[in-house]
Design a protein around this motif. Structure first.
Motif, PDB file in Angstrom:
ATOM      1  N   GLY A  97      -8.718 -17.218 -13.827  1.00  0.00           N
ATOM      2  CA  GLY A  97      -9.798 -16.679 -14.623  1.00  0.00           C
ATOM      3  C   GLY A  97      -9.350 -15.336 -15.075  1.00  0.00           C
ATOM      4  O   GLY A  97      -7.893 -15.486 -15.585  1.00  0.00           O
ATOM      5  N   GLU A  99     -10.323 -12.570 -16.098  1.00  0.00           N
ATOM      6  CA  GLU A  99     -10.240 -10.985 -15.442  1.00  0.00           C
ATOM      7  C   GLU A  99      -9.377 -11.530 -13.992  1.00  0.00           C
ATOM      8  O   GLU A  99      -8.986 -12.654 -13.753  1.00  0.00           O
ATOM      9  CB  GLU A  99     -11.835 -11.282 -14.704  1.00  0.00           C
ATOM     10  CG  GLU A  99     -12.976 -10.618 -15.207  1.00  0.00           C
ATOM     11  CD  GLU A  99     -12.440  -9.516 -16.133  1.00  0.00           C
ATOM     12  OE1 GLU A  99     -11.810  -8.360 -16.138  1.00  0.00           O
ATOM     13  OE2 GLU A  99     -13.046  -9.043 -17.622  1.00  0.00           O
ATOM     14  N   CYS A 102      -8.991 -13.257 -10.415  1.00  0.00           N
ATOM     15  CA  CYS A 102     -10.292 -14.002 -10.262  1.00  0.00           C
ATOM     16  C   CYS A 102      -9.786 -15.870 -10.607  1.00  0.00           C
ATOM     17  O   CYS A 102      -8.365 -15.543 -11.058  1.00  0.00           O
ATOM     18  CB  CYS A 102     -11.023 -14.281 -11.366  1.00  0.00           C
ATOM     19  SG  CYS A 102     -12.228 -12.861 -11.327  1.00  0.00           S
ATOM     20  N   LEU A 104     -10.671 -20.008 -10.549  1.00  0.00           N
ATOM     21  CA  LEU A 104     -11.898 -20.784 -10.867  1.00  0.00           C
ATOM     22  C   LEU A 104     -10.865 -22.049 -10.171  1.00  0.00           C
ATOM     23  O   LEU A 104      -9.777 -22.622 -10.353  1.00  0.00           O
ATOM     24  CB  LEU A 104     -11.927 -21.074 -11.729  1.00  0.00           C
ATOM     25  CG  LEU A 104     -12.234 -19.452 -13.018  1.00  0.00           C
ATOM     26  CD1 LEU A 104     -12.075 -19.931 -14.604  1.00  0.00           C
ATOM     27  CD2 LEU A 104     -13.378 -19.127 -12.876  1.00  0.00           C
ATOM     28  N   GLN A 109     -16.417 -19.996  -9.209  1.00  0.00           N
ATOM     29  CA  GLN A 109     -15.559 -19.202  -9.212  1.00  0.00           C
ATOM     30  C   GLN A 109     -15.149 -18.827  -7.374  1.00  0.00           C
ATOM     31  O   GLN A 109     -15.660 -18.684  -6.825  1.00  0.00           O
ATOM     32  CB  GLN A 109     -16.189 -17.933  -9.241  1.00  0.00           C
ATOM     33  CG  GLN A 109     -15.591 -16.298  -9.469  1.00  0.00           C
ATOM     34  CD  GLN A 109     -15.870 -15.034  -8.710  1.00  0.00           C
ATOM     35  OE1 GLN A 109     -17.049 -14.879  -9.457  1.00  0.00           O
ATOM     36  NE2 GLN A 109     -15.331 -13.668  -8.758  1.00  0.00           N
ATOM     37  N   LYS A 120      -3.323 -20.210  -7.892  1.00  0.00           N
ATOM     38  CA  LYS A 120      -2.550 -21.142  -9.743  1.00  0.00           C
ATOM     39  C   LYS A 120      -2.146 -21.840  -9.524  1.00  0.00           C
ATOM     40  O   LYS A 120      -0.596 -21.945  -9.109  1.00  0.00           O
ATOM     41  CB  LYS A 120      -2.416 -20.019 -10.715  1.00  0.00           C
ATOM     42  CG  LYS A 120      -2.690 -20.470 -12.116  1.00  0.00           C
ATOM     43  CD  LYS A 120      -1.791 -19.456 -13.131  1.00  0.00           C
ATOM     44  CE  LYS A 120      -1.719 -20.168 -14.446  1.00  0.00           C
ATOM     45  NZ  LYS A 120      -1.258 -19.410 -15.437  1.00  0.00           N
ATOM     46  N   SER A 136     -20.264 -10.670  -9.338  1.00  0.00           N
ATOM     47  CA  SER A 136     -18.841 -10.473  -9.162  1.00  0.00           C
ATOM     48  C   SER A 136     -18.391  -9.752 -10.427  1.00  0.00           C
ATOM     49  O   SER A 136     -19.059  -9.390 -11.734  1.00  0.00           O
ATOM     50  CB  SER A 136     -18.662 -11.601  -8.570  1.00  0.00           C
ATOM     51  OG  SER A 136     -16.771 -12.205  -9.767  1.00  0.00           O
ATOM     52  N   THR A 137     -16.718  -9.693 -10.677  1.00  0.00           N
ATOM     53  CA  THR A 137     -16.285  -8.590 -11.631  1.00  0.00           C
ATOM     54  C   THR A 137     -15.876  -9.745 -12.595  1.00  0.00           C
ATOM     55  O   THR A 137     -15.267  -9.310 -13.309  1.00  0.00           O
ATOM     56  CB  THR A 137     -14.622  -7.758 -11.681  1.00  0.00           C
ATOM     57  OG1 THR A 137     -13.688  -8.049  -9.766  1.00  0.00           O
ATOM     58  CG2 THR A 137     -15.792  -6.245 -10.893  1.00  0.00           C
ATOM     59  N   CYS A 138     -15.833 -11.566 -11.618  1.00  0.00           N
ATOM     60  CA  CYS A 138     -14.985 -12.003 -12.963  1.00  0.00           C
ATOM     61  C   CYS A 138     -16.586 -12.830 -13.173  1.00  0.00           C
ATOM     62  O   CYS A 138     -17.521 -12.568 -13.097  1.00  0.00           O
ATOM     63  CB  CYS A 138     -15.003 -13.410 -11.871  1.00  0.00           C
ATOM     64  SG  CYS A 138     -13.551 -12.738 -10.849  1.00  0.00           S
ATOM     65  N   GLN A 139     -15.610 -12.600 -14.914  1.00  0.00           N
ATOM     66  CA  GLN A 139     -16.849 -13.125 -15.560  1.00  0.00           C
ATOM     67  C   GLN A 139     -17.458 -14.507 -16.229  1.00  0.00           C
ATOM     68  O   GLN A 139     -17.797 -14.978 -17.121  1.00  0.00           O
ATOM     69  CB  GLN A 139     -16.723 -12.908 -17.121  1.00  0.00           C
ATOM     70  CG  GLN A 139     -16.632 -10.347 -17.319  1.00  0.00           C
ATOM     71  CD  GLN A 139     -17.661 -10.189 -16.529  1.00  0.00           C
ATOM     72  OE1 GLN A 139     -19.105  -9.910 -17.210  1.00  0.00           O
ATOM     73  NE2 GLN A 139     -18.018  -9.068 -15.335  1.00  0.00           N
ATOM     74  N   GLN A 140     -16.910 -15.053 -15.567  1.00  0.00           N
ATOM     75  CA  GLN A 140     -17.032 -16.426 -15.296  1.00  0.00           C
ATOM     76  C   GLN A 140     -16.892 -18.166 -14.510  1.00  0.00           C
ATOM     77  O   GLN A 140     -16.956 -17.317 -13.239  1.00  0.00           O
ATOM     78  CB  GLN A 140     -15.544 -17.048 -16.277  1.00  0.00           C
ATOM     79  CG  GLN A 140     -14.444 -16.907 -15.916  1.00  0.00           C
ATOM     80  CD  GLN A 140     -13.691 -17.645 -16.342  1.00  0.00           C
ATOM     81  OE1 GLN A 140     -12.702 -16.300 -16.506  1.00  0.00           O
ATOM     82  NE2 GLN A 140     -13.529 -18.654 -16.994  1.00  0.00           N
ATOM     83  N   PRO A 143     -20.350 -18.182  -8.787  1.00  0.00           N
ATOM     84  CA  PRO A 143     -19.436 -17.966  -6.757  1.00  0.00           C
ATOM     85  C   PRO A 143     -19.205 -18.947  -6.210  1.00  0.00           C
ATOM     86  O   PRO A 143     -20.506 -19.265  -5.489  1.00  0.00           O
ATOM     87  CB  PRO A 143     -19.778 -16.388  -7.597  1.00  0.00           C
ATOM     88  CG  PRO A 143     -20.445 -15.753  -8.510  1.00  0.00           C
ATOM     89  CD  PRO A 143     -21.575 -16.966  -9.359  1.00  0.00           C
TER      90      PRO A 143
END
Length: 152
Positions: A97, A99, A102, A104, A109, A120, A136-140, A143
């Motif tokens: 991600g 962040e 993170c 995906l 997420q 990854k 979440s702190t992940c912006q995409q 979850p």
């Protein structure tokens, strides 16, 4: 003579006052003995092999990290089981991600799961549940709470 008698009276009064602050136990009896004994130390020779235990006490599954009787370890992330009621199975390649930390997969997420499998670039199959209201702190990505994951 008056001073020693007065000192005795003051000391007795102090003793009575302090006795009233106790926990109600009889302070005139013998000293209390502890009701619990120290924990015994277990050495490797004291352990009993699972085969010697009755069936009601013996563990039903081997300890984590041990090799099963067939000599083949299960795949990382747990055995291949169908998803439970309400669970979803996703398959694809894990992407990083924007962040740090993170991950995906297919617009989701990944939250939790085995870190040795979810890296990854790995092609994986994950089982879990989408949790759109999870902060979440992940912006995409939506979850997705990972219940199990395996390489595919």
């Amino acid at each position: 003579m008056r001073t020693p008698r007065m000192a005795v009276v003051v000391l007795l009064a102090a003793g009575v006052a302090l006795a009233g602050c106790g926990d109600g136990a009889d302070v005139t009896g013998p000293p209390a003995t502890p009701t619990s004994s120290p924990s015994p130390t277990v050495t490797p020779s004291d352990t009993v092999p699972p085969s010697a235990l009755p069936a009601s006490v013996a563990p039903s599954a081997p300890p984590a990290g041990s090799v099963p009787p067939g000599g083949v370890k299960p795949p990382p992330g747990g055995p291949r089981l169908p998803p439970g009621p309400g669970a979803t199975e996703l398959t694809g390649t894990v992407e990083a991600g924007v962040e740090p930390g993170c991950l995906l997969l297919d617009g989701h997420q990944l939250v939790g799961g085995p870190t040795d499998v979810l890296v990854k670039g790995a092609r994986v199959t994950v089982t879990g549940r989408a949790q759109p209201d999870l902060m979440s702190t992940c912006q995409q990505g939506v979850p997705f709470l990972v219940e199990s994951a395996r390489r595919s």
